[in-house]
Design a protein around this motif. Structure first.
Motif: not given
Length: 238
Positions: A142-143, A116, A119-120, A112-113
């Motif tokens: 989420d997402n 994320q 995505r950033q 998950p990290d």
């Protein structure tokens, strides 16, 4: 439906004479694979010592992009590459020449990290599912819809019947949640060609290359990645 070429993976030099472990060799195999019909290239960049390295992503992606303009290029973020979650995230954070997408294995604790962070950075996510548990974890995030593609990959299961059972279980989880994302299905070694055919029948994309196996559908050893791609393209067009 596309055929992706996975040109090297974590393979060692003794796996096949044409396994590309240097940038020049990766350029050669990527170029030939695209000429054979590959729509995308999935590559595991290597450092000067020949070992997988997330720090080598910039140079590798830039080199392949120069010779394969317009072809999507993806890389792995496998936890084994850097061997530590913090080093993995740090290396990704340093990328300046971005791949079009990066694979993230949902079996890994830090997935998950990593997602994320990607995505950033503006990098697409190819989320890798190797079990029903991976699929359940993925759809709980989420997402989770914000991914480029779902990768159904069963590298550890060589019994075809069991592999098909796991594949169907993963797809069932995705369909139950009505997840409308593209799917790429691929096997490994014994399951490569049955899963290429299954992908064609189901309308999924697939991948082949020396990362997943070196044998052609007739059991002979392929001369290079391009020969594997050409065989998969023939199945898809059949």
């Amino acid at each position: 439906m596309i055929v992706q070429a996975c040109i090297n993976g974590a393979r060692r030099s003794d796996f096949h004479p044409r396994i590309p472990l240097t940038i020049d060799a990766m350029i050669r195999e990527a170029t030939a694979s695209v000429a054979a019909g590959a729509a995308e290239i999935h590559v595991h960049p290597r450092g000067a010592d020949g070992k997988e390295s997330l720090a080598a992503v910039d140079d590798t992606v830039a080199a392949i992009r120069r010779v394969c303009p317009g072809t999507l290029i993806g890389v792995s973020t496998g936890a084994w590459i850097e061997g530590d979650p913090k080093r993995t995230r740090h290396a990704i954070g340093q990328w300046r020449v971005l791949p079009d997408y990066a694979s993230v294995n949902l079996s890994e604790a830090d997935a998950p990290d990593v997602m994320q962070l990607l995505r950033q950075k503006g990098v697409g996510i190819e989320v890798g599912l190797a079990s029903v548990a991976d699929a359940e974890r993925y759809v709980s995030l989420d997402n989770h819809e914000r991914v480029f593609r779902v990768l159904v990959e069963l590298d550890d299961e060589q019994d075809l019947q069991r592999a098909c059972h796991i594949r169907d279980g993963i797809i069932e989880v995705l369909e139950r949640r009505r997840l409308l994302r593209p799917v790429l299905l691929h096997g490994f070694e014994n399951t490569v060609w049955p899963f290429v055919r299954s992908a064609r029948e189901r309308g999924y994309s697939t991948r082949v290359g020396l990362e997943d196996g070196k044998h052609l559908p007739d059991g002979t050893i392929a001369g290079d990645n391009a020969a594997l791609v050409a065989a998969a393209v023939t199945i898809f067009r059949g």
